[in-house]
Design an enzyme around this catalytic site. Structure first.
Site, PDB file in Angstrom:
ATOM      1  N   SER A 117       8.719 -13.048   8.767  1.00 12.77           N
ATOM      2  CA  SER A 117       9.019 -12.060   9.785  1.00 12.77           C
ATOM      3  C   SER A 117       8.237 -12.530  11.087  1.00 12.77           C
ATOM      4  CB  SER A 117       8.937 -10.691   9.267  1.00 12.77           C
ATOM      5  OG  SER A 117       8.638  -9.967  10.597  1.00 12.77           O
ATOM      6  N   GLU A 168       7.201 -10.267  12.707  1.00  7.12           N
ATOM      7  CA  GLU A 168       6.102  -9.485  12.694  1.00  7.12           C
ATOM      8  C   GLU A 168       4.679  -9.901  12.584  1.00  7.12           C
ATOM      9  OE1 GLU A 168       5.425  -5.578  13.180  1.00  7.12           O
ATOM     10  OE2 GLU A 168       7.034  -6.177  14.651  1.00  7.12           O
ATOM     11  N   TYR A 202       2.663  -3.743   6.993  1.00  5.39           N
ATOM     12  CA  TYR A 202       4.019  -4.957   6.711  1.00  5.39           C
ATOM     13  C   TYR A 202       3.547  -6.103   7.139  1.00  5.39           C
ATOM     14  CZ  TYR A 202       8.477  -6.926   7.401  1.00  5.39           C
ATOM     15  OH  TYR A 202       9.488  -7.514   7.279  1.00  5.39           O
TER      16      TYR A 202
HETATM   17  P1  NDP Z   1      16.221  -3.815   4.344  1.00  2.00           P
HETATM   18  O1  NDP Z   1      15.277  -2.819   4.593  1.00  2.00           O
HETATM   19  O2  NDP Z   1      17.634  -3.552   4.950  1.00  2.00           O
HETATM   20  O3  NDP Z   1      16.652  -4.351   2.821  1.00  2.00           O
HETATM   21  C1  NDP Z   1      15.225  -4.512   1.982  1.00  2.00           C
HETATM   22  C2  NDP Z   1      15.958  -4.697   0.586  1.00  2.00           C
HETATM   23  O4  NDP Z   1      14.686  -4.581  -0.305  1.00  2.00           O
HETATM   24  C3  NDP Z   1      16.822  -3.468   0.117  1.00  2.00           C
HETATM   25  O5  NDP Z   1      17.777  -4.000  -0.839  1.00  2.00           O
HETATM   26  C4  NDP Z   1      15.706  -3.012  -0.745  1.00  2.00           C
HETATM   27  O6  NDP Z   1      16.367  -2.100  -1.934  1.00  2.00           O
HETATM   28  C5  NDP Z   1      14.824  -3.999  -1.549  1.00  2.00           C
HETATM   29  N1  NDP Z   1      13.698  -3.416  -2.427  1.00  2.00           N
HETATM   30  C6  NDP Z   1      12.854  -2.572  -1.799  1.00  2.00           C
HETATM   31  N2  NDP Z   1      11.939  -2.186  -2.525  1.00  2.00           N
HETATM   32  C7  NDP Z   1      12.024  -3.293  -3.658  1.00  2.00           C
HETATM   33  C8  NDP Z   1      11.380  -3.458  -4.731  1.00  2.00           C
HETATM   34  N3  NDP Z   1      10.107  -2.853  -5.135  1.00  2.00           N
HETATM   35  N4  NDP Z   1      12.085  -4.606  -5.722  1.00  2.00           N
HETATM   36  C9  NDP Z   1      13.025  -5.203  -5.309  1.00  2.00           C
HETATM   37  N5  NDP Z   1      13.729  -4.761  -4.032  1.00  2.00           N
HETATM   38  C10 NDP Z   1      13.238  -3.916  -3.419  1.00  2.00           C
HETATM   39  O7  NDP Z   1      15.932  -5.199   4.966  1.00  2.00           O
HETATM   40  P2  NDP Z   1      16.675  -6.299   5.607  1.00  2.00           P
HETATM   41  O8  NDP Z   1      18.044  -6.739   4.897  1.00  2.00           O
HETATM   42  O9  NDP Z   1      16.921  -6.097   7.070  1.00  2.00           O
HETATM   43  O10 NDP Z   1      15.757  -7.517   5.456  1.00  2.00           O
HETATM   44  C11 NDP Z   1      15.826  -8.465   4.381  1.00  2.00           C
HETATM   45  C12 NDP Z   1      14.416  -9.115   4.278  1.00  2.00           C
HETATM   46  O11 NDP Z   1      13.840  -9.840   5.617  1.00  2.00           O
HETATM   47  C13 NDP Z   1      13.109  -8.015   4.166  1.00  2.00           C
HETATM   48  O12 NDP Z   1      12.200  -8.770   3.527  1.00  2.00           O
HETATM   49  C14 NDP Z   1      12.663  -8.114   5.636  1.00  2.00           C
HETATM   50  O13 NDP Z   1      11.007  -7.656   5.534  1.00  2.00           O
HETATM   51  C15 NDP Z   1      12.777  -9.139   6.222  1.00  2.00           C
HETATM   52  N6  NDP Z   1      13.086  -9.456   7.609  1.00  2.00           N
HETATM   53  C16 NDP Z   1      13.924  -8.680   8.126  1.00  2.00           C
HETATM   54  C17 NDP Z   1      14.163  -8.884   9.580  1.00  2.00           C
HETATM   55  C18 NDP Z   1      15.185  -7.803  10.301  1.00  2.00           C
HETATM   56  O14 NDP Z   1      15.106  -8.017  11.588  1.00  2.00           O
HETATM   57  N7  NDP Z   1      16.169  -7.349   9.516  1.00  2.00           N
HETATM   58  C19 NDP Z   1      13.328  -9.774  10.224  1.00  2.00           C
HETATM   59  C20 NDP Z   1      12.322 -10.495   9.369  1.00  2.00           C
HETATM   60  C21 NDP Z   1      12.300 -10.516   8.283  1.00  2.00           C
HETATM   61  P3  NDP Z   1      16.697  -0.297  -2.040  1.00  2.00           P
HETATM   62  O15 NDP Z   1      18.015  -0.310  -1.356  1.00  2.00           O
HETATM   63  O16 NDP Z   1      16.512  -0.250  -3.462  1.00  2.00           O
HETATM   64  O17 NDP Z   1      15.437   0.121  -1.255  1.00  2.00           O
HETATM   65  P1  GDR Z   2      10.463  -3.560  14.264  1.00  2.03           P
HETATM   66  O1  GDR Z   2      11.734  -2.829  14.117  1.00  2.03           O
HETATM   67  O2  GDR Z   2       9.310  -2.924  13.935  1.00  2.03           O
HETATM   68  O3  GDR Z   2      10.537  -4.678  15.164  1.00  2.03           O
HETATM   69  O4  GDR Z   2      10.849  -4.357  12.761  1.00  2.03           O
HETATM   70  P2  GDR Z   2      12.187  -1.549  14.667  1.00  2.03           P
HETATM   71  O5  GDR Z   2      13.561  -1.413  15.268  1.00  2.03           O
HETATM   72  O6  GDR Z   2      11.720  -0.260  13.738  1.00  2.03           O
HETATM   73  O7  GDR Z   2      11.245  -1.321  16.229  1.00  2.03           O
HETATM   74  C1  GDR Z   2      11.426  -2.178  17.322  1.00  2.03           C
HETATM   75  C2  GDR Z   2      10.434  -1.413  18.124  1.00  2.03           C
HETATM   76  O8  GDR Z   2      11.211  -0.370  18.812  1.00  2.03           O
HETATM   77  C3  GDR Z   2       9.980   0.714  19.122  1.00  2.03           C
HETATM   78  N1  GDR Z   2      10.572   2.005  18.989  1.00  2.03           N
HETATM   79  C4  GDR Z   2      11.114   2.552  17.813  1.00  2.03           C
HETATM   80  N2  GDR Z   2      11.579   1.931  16.626  1.00  2.03           N
HETATM   81  C5  GDR Z   2      11.901   2.874  15.653  1.00  2.03           C
HETATM   82  N3  GDR Z   2      12.155   2.350  14.502  1.00  2.03           N
HETATM   83  N4  GDR Z   2      12.151   4.319  16.053  1.00  2.03           N
HETATM   84  C6  GDR Z   2      11.986   4.545  17.289  1.00  2.03           C
HETATM   85  O9  GDR Z   2      12.190   6.100  17.579  1.00  2.03           O
HETATM   86  C7  GDR Z   2      11.556   3.672  18.213  1.00  2.03           C
HETATM   87  N5  GDR Z   2      11.288   3.847  19.583  1.00  2.03           N
HETATM   88  C8  GDR Z   2      10.585   2.902  19.861  1.00  2.03           C
HETATM   89  C9  GDR Z   2       8.999   0.106  17.847  1.00  2.03           C
HETATM   90  O10 GDR Z   2       7.881   0.880  18.455  1.00  2.03           O
HETATM   91  C10 GDR Z   2       8.952  -1.145  17.966  1.00  2.03           C
HETATM   92  O11 GDR Z   2       8.196  -1.764  18.967  1.00  2.03           O
HETATM   93  C11 GDR Z   2      11.976  -5.002  12.229  1.00  2.03           C
HETATM   94  C12 GDR Z   2      12.046  -5.081  10.717  1.00  2.03           C
HETATM   95  O12 GDR Z   2      13.499  -5.240  10.354  1.00  2.03           O
HETATM   96  C13 GDR Z   2      11.184  -5.640   9.897  1.00  2.03           C
HETATM   97  O13 GDR Z   2      11.241  -5.557   8.581  1.00  2.03           O
HETATM   98  C14 GDR Z   2      11.109  -7.181  10.533  1.00  2.03           C
HETATM   99  O14 GDR Z   2      10.484  -7.831  10.143  1.00  2.03           O
HETATM  100  C15 GDR Z   2      10.996  -7.141  12.100  1.00  2.03           C
HETATM  101  O15 GDR Z   2      11.897  -6.394  12.559  1.00  2.03           O
HETATM  102  C16 GDR Z   2      11.188  -8.392  12.614  1.00  2.03           C
END
Ligand code: NDP
Ligand code: GDR
Length: 327
Positions: free
Chosen positions: A127, A129, A151
């Site tokens: 990520s 992050e 995270y």
């Molecule tokens: P989601 O939060 O939508 O999905 C996370 C998944 O992980 C869910 O299916 C969840 O299952 C599963 N999970 C949680 N805990 C466990 C566990 N103990 N064992 C097995 N599975 C588990 O995330 P995204 O689809 O958005 O992201 C996918 C991956 O990419 C994640 O690793 C995230 O950190 C990473 N990522 C995401 C980005 C983004 O912008 N979306 C950017 C960069 C990285 P359940 O439904 O049961 O909770």
């Molecule tokens: P992020 O996504 O932390 O970048 O992680 P999120 O959408 O939660 O936050 C993005 C930015 O928005 C600001 N923010 C808020 N965020 C949330 N959730 N709720 C609010 O009310 C709010 N107001 C302002 C946050 O402070 C932050 O700066 C996501 C996840 O998908 C991670 O798993 C992944 O790795 C990274 O993107 C890349």
């Protein structure tokens, strides 16, 4: 027929990746955790072809059983506790799932494959992050990592463990450093979806305001459907490697608000937004913008959906959802 095992199948990316692999003719297996997972029905509806296996990233024997059942050529480790804000409240569990869980999946894959490790390819969901307090703009594969949340720290551990398996065992293990990617399937706790759901409700007269945290952070937002293609492409390369996947552009939360409210004809969005300290983070990641040059040149990957199209797609989808709920 190629077989793939996806952890995190119930998440946003798991659903898009499942669809992509099915469309390419793969037999897809998805790992689902918990006793009565509320997202099971969604997976069964969107991905009826996917074979579900129960297991948990914190439970190595369950991962070994999943691998024995699926016998995958490709393993995509998408499972994680992925909500950054929540990771401060559950730092230990986040370390176990997002950090050590990735190690468990790598080790289970190595143990299961044994002498046939060359036949398996592994993808780790790293990520942006991990860049946290950014040491370079834009961020690329070589940028020093400086995570700012539990995270982010857990993802750094998983990222280096993936590289270590590649270097120690010659495993075809790639790490995709993905910047924020969103879609109508994004969880409602993340800021894009929180805003597009609120805009939909406000435009329909169902809600007046939305409470947010820091409006000044900048993110490089792309479309999840485009980003899962990059995951697949990484595993089709002869050599495993690490890739930044991003659009190369960045916007603040304020700009996101402007586009989302603008799409429903509201120009004075400030009237509808309040700030609540509950949504501020103990340490913020102020600016993320990725340099996707390596992915473009090596994988031939580039995003198709731009920021404005993405936000509009999400607002339209949330308006449709709201209409259906109130019918
Ligand atoms: P989601 O939060 O939508 O999905 C996370 C998944 O992980 C869910 O299916 C969840 O299952 C599963 N999970 C949680 N805990 C466990 C566990 N103990 N064992 C097995 N599975 C588990 O995330 P995204 O689809 O958005 O992201 C996918 C991956 O990419 C994640 O690793 C995230 O950190 C990473 N990522 C995401 C980005 C983004 O912008 N979306 C950017 C960069 C990285 P359940 O439904 O049961 O909770
Ligand atoms: P992020 O996504 O932390 O970048 O992680 P999120 O959408 O939660 O936050 C993005 C930015 O928005 C600001 N923010 C808020 N965020 C949330 N959730 N709720 C609010 O009310 C709010 N107001 C302002 C946050 O402070 C932050 O700066 C996501 C996840 O998908 C991670 O798993 C992944 O790795 C990274 O993107 C890349």
């Amino acid at each position: 027929m190629k077989r793939a095992l996806i952890t995190g199948i119930t998440g946003q990316d798991g659903l898009y990746l499942g669809e992509l692999l099915i469309s390419k003719g793969y037999e897809v297996y998805g790992l689902v955790r918990g006793q009565n997972n509320p997202k099971l029905d969604t997976v069964r509806r969107i991905l009826p072809e996917v074979k579900l296996i129960f297991g948990d990233l914190t439970d190595l024997p369950s991962l070994l059983r999943a691998l024995e059942t699926a016998r995958p050529h490709e393993v995509y480790n998408l499972g994680a506790i992925s909500f950054v804000a929540y990771s401060w409240e559950n730092a230990s569990m986040t370390s176990d799932v997002t950090g050590k869980g990735a190690f468990n999946m790598l080790e289970a894959t190595r143990l299961w494959a044994g002498s046939k490790l060359d036949d398996v390819r592994f993808y780790q969901a790293s990520s942006s992050e991990m860049f946290g307090k950014v040491q370079e703009v834009p961020q690329r594969e070589s940028t020093l990592l400086w995570p700012r949340s539990p995270y982010g720290v857990a993802k750094v551990f998983a990222h280096y463990m993936t590289i270590n398996y590649r270097e120690s065992y010659g495993m075809h293990a790639s790490s995709g450093i993905l910047f924020n990617h969103e879609s109508p399937r994004r969880g409602p706790e993340f800021v894009t979806r929180k805003i597009t759901q609120a805009v939909a409700r406000i435009s329909l007269g169902l809600q007046e305001t939305v409470a947010l945290g820091n409006l000044d952070a900048s993110r490089d937002w792309g479309f999840a459907g485009d980003y899962v293609e990059a995951m697949w492409l990484m595993l089709q390369q002869e050599q495993a490697d690490d890739y930044v996947i991003a659009t190369g552009e960045t916007q603040t939360i304020r700009e996101l608000l402007e586009v989302a409210f603008g799409h429903v004809g509201i120009t004075d969005w400030e009237r509808h937004v309040t700030q609540d300290p509950r949504f501020m983070r103990p340490a913020e990641v102020d600016l993320l913008v990725g340099d996707p040059a390596k992915a473009r040149e090596t994988l031939g990957w580039k995003p198709k959906v731009d920021f404005r199209e993405l936000v509009q797609m999400m607002v339209d989808s949330d308006i449709e959802d709201q209409r259906q709920t109130s019918r």
